[in-house]
Scaffold this motif. Structure first.
Motif, PDB file in Angstrom:
ATOM      1  N   ALA A  87       0.829  -1.208   0.000  1.00 21.28           N
ATOM      2  CA  ALA A  87       0.000   0.000   0.000  1.00 21.28           C
ATOM      3  C   ALA A  87       0.862   1.256   0.000  1.00 21.28           C
ATOM      4  N   LEU A 304      -9.050  -2.996   5.003  1.00 28.70           N
ATOM      5  CA  LEU A 304      -8.345  -1.805   4.532  1.00 28.70           C
ATOM      6  C   LEU A 304      -6.975  -1.690   5.197  1.00 28.70           C
ATOM      7  N   MET A 308      -3.221   3.548   5.592  1.00 29.47           N
ATOM      8  CA  MET A 308      -3.921   4.367   4.602  1.00 29.47           C
ATOM      9  C   MET A 308      -5.105   5.074   5.246  1.00 29.47           C
ATOM     10  N   VAL A 309      -5.859   4.346   6.070  1.00 31.55           N
ATOM     11  CA  VAL A 309      -7.024   4.936   6.738  1.00 31.55           C
ATOM     12  C   VAL A 309      -6.574   5.999   7.743  1.00 31.55           C
ATOM     13  N   GLU A 312      -5.415   9.139   5.873  1.00 30.91           N
ATOM     14  CA  GLU A 312      -6.556   9.855   5.306  1.00 30.91           C
ATOM     15  C   GLU A 312      -7.355  10.557   6.394  1.00 30.91           C
ATOM     16  N   ALA A 346     -12.812   8.523   6.461  1.00 31.84           N
ATOM     17  CA  ALA A 346     -11.550   8.077   5.863  1.00 31.84           C
ATOM     18  C   ALA A 346     -11.669   6.651   5.336  1.00 31.84           C
ATOM     19  N   ARG A 349     -13.552   6.689   2.075  1.00 34.62           N
ATOM     20  CA  ARG A 349     -12.763   7.219   0.965  1.00 34.62           C
ATOM     21  C   ARG A 349     -11.705   6.215   0.500  1.00 34.62           C
ATOM     22  N   VAL A 350     -11.020   5.586   1.456  1.00 30.39           N
ATOM     23  CA  VAL A 350      -9.988   4.613   1.096  1.00 30.39           C
ATOM     24  C   VAL A 350     -10.615   3.420   0.372  1.00 30.39           C
ATOM     25  N   ARG A 351     -11.727   2.923   0.898  1.00 25.42           N
ATOM     26  CA  ARG A 351     -12.393   1.771   0.296  1.00 25.42           C
ATOM     27  C   ARG A 351     -12.825   2.081  -1.143  1.00 25.42           C
ATOM     28  N   LEU A 354      -9.735   2.542  -3.520  1.00 25.33           N
ATOM     29  CA  LEU A 354      -9.154   1.260  -3.936  1.00 25.33           C
ATOM     30  C   LEU A 354     -10.062   0.545  -4.932  1.00 25.33           C
TER      31      LEU A 354
END
Length: 443
Positions: A87, A304, A308-309, A312, A346, A349-351, A354
């Protein structure tokens, strides 16, 4: 290179990689042998320098290169065999900090793997696309706004005093120390009071004047005034007021249309209708996109990458804090703690990020050079006179190019998904569309 897994928890991975001293020495010697034909040293012909002497002179410099190449090669092989992608940039560090030549090299590799994205039947997604048409009332309202912005001025009743916002037509002669100066005189000059187009303090002194009146206006030129011989000096302007005019909306006719590049009034109305419907379509697309993202968010669930989470969530918290504290321009403020709200947003958005990236990759969607060039040109217009510098900045800045590429890619993926989804059009009024946009912005 020997690789041993030391952590496999969720998407977190850790490995110990051992490069034996013998394998490292073999690689160094191979690199030196490859370079031997091109090496020449004092006392030896080119290509005839003994390998032992080459190693003594260049071995240390080749050692680091050989070590880096071996570790990079082992990492590439590892990701290929595992079928994983990190990631973020993997964290690679020496485990035996006291390493010396002749020891095995121990490397610790840690990273968070990108998750596997589940397949989605895009045809099962049901969406509603709002469609609003520009009606005559909307066109007339926009036309009235244009006329208002293209205001004209009409003579006030005789004897009326000038108000802020009025236009006064004046003759004036400016003097410094009793002498008229170059560029300080004009006749029939139309000056809008409150426009701040003259020296500070000038326009305010003309509020209340009448047509036919004479008025001396005394001002001081700013210290940083462009004409050095006037900077900081007091000047008196002898003004004669020729007329006082009140602002009035321009008449809606062919002349107004021609000011905006149309042949006649009907042509201007057609332009307005087309522009309004473009605006409506843009608003409707924003609502459709939100509906699509909501639908996708409901359909998928996968683990996730925690970092990254977390990253974000911190960005969201920072952005929202600045929105709530607009007076703070810099970043010298206390650390901003993330909340459950930030973390939830967050994660979404990350989900979705991706998922859209995976859908785009599978559909072989790419951002073309022409699309990137157009995006750079559009943004460069915000910097008139500095377009070339902006182009060069973008060209030299990979992060900036990625920031500009991301929304283009996302929009193309959205178009791809919408084309496959079950989309039903629904005609609504402009007012209902505005309410839908307001509701969207309030979420």
């Amino acid at each position: 290179m020997q690789v041993t897994e030391t952590l496999n928890e969720g998407l977190k991975r850790a490995y110990k990689m051992i490069l034996s001293a013998k394998d490292l020495d073999d690689k160094v010697m191979q690199k030196l042998k490859d370079a031997q034909p091109d090496i020449e040293l004092k006392g030896f012909r080119k290509g005839k320098v003994p390998l032992a002497l080459i190693k003594k002179k260049f071995g240390q410099s080749v050692l680091g290169e050989a070590m880096q190449e071996t570790v990079d090669g082992a990492m590439s092989k590892h990701f290929e065999e595992k079928g994983e992608r990190p990631a973020f940039e993997p964290d690679v560090k020496m485990a035996n900090q006291e390493w010396k030549e002749g020891d095995d090299v121990e490397v610790e590799l840690t990273y968070e793997a990108l998750p596997e994205i589940p397949e989605i039947d895009l045809t099962s997604i049901k969406l509603e696309r709002l469609v609003a048409k520009a009606d005559d009332a909307g066109v007339e309202e926009a036309l009235g706004n244009l006329a208002e912005s293209a205001q004209d001025f009409k003579d006030r009743k005789k004897g009326s005093k000038a108000k802020d916002g009025d236009q006064v037509v004046i003759d004036f002669v400016g003097k410094v120390d009793g002498e008229a100066f170059e560029g300080g005189s004009a006749e029939d000059y139309p000056l809008t009071l409150g426009s701040n187009s003259f020296i500070p303090g000038f326009e305010e002194q003309l509020v209340g004047v009448k047509a036919g009146e004479e008025k001396d206006v005394t001002v001081t030129f700013p210290e940083e005034y462009q004409a050095e011989h006037l900077a900081g000096k007091e000047a008196v302007f002898n003004c004669t007021i020729k007329s006082v005019k009140a602002p009035a909306a321009a008449e809606i006719n062919d002349e107004l249309a021609q000011k905006y590049g149309a042949e006649d009034l009907e042509g201007l109305k057609t332009q307005i209708r087309e522009r309004l419907e473009q605006e409506y379509a843009g608003a409707a697309r924003a609502i459709l996109k939100r509906g699509l993202l909501d639908a996708l968010d409901e359909k998928v669930s996968f683990e996730l990458p925690p970092t990254m989470v977390e990253t974000e969530a911190k960005q969201i918290a920072h952005q929202m804090w600045h929105e709530e504290n607009p007076d703070v321009q810099g970043h010298d403020h206390p650390e901003i703690e993330t909340t459950d709200e930030h973390n939830t947003l967050a994660a979404r958005r990350v989900r979705l990020g991706l998922l859209l990236a995976d859908l785009g990759q599978k559909a072989e969607i790419e951002v073309t050079d022409a699309e990137m060039t157009q995006a750079v040109m559009n943004q460069a217009r915000q910097y008139p006179g500095q377009e070339r510098e902006f182009f060069e900045f973008v060209q030299k800045n990979p992060q900036m190019r990625q920031q500009m590429r991301a929304p283009i890619f996302e929009d193309k993926v959205v178009d791809h998904v919408v084309a496959k989804a079950d989309v039903k059009d629904k005609e609504i009024s402009k007012d209902d569309l505005e309410k839908a946009i307001e509701a969207l912005n309030d979420e």
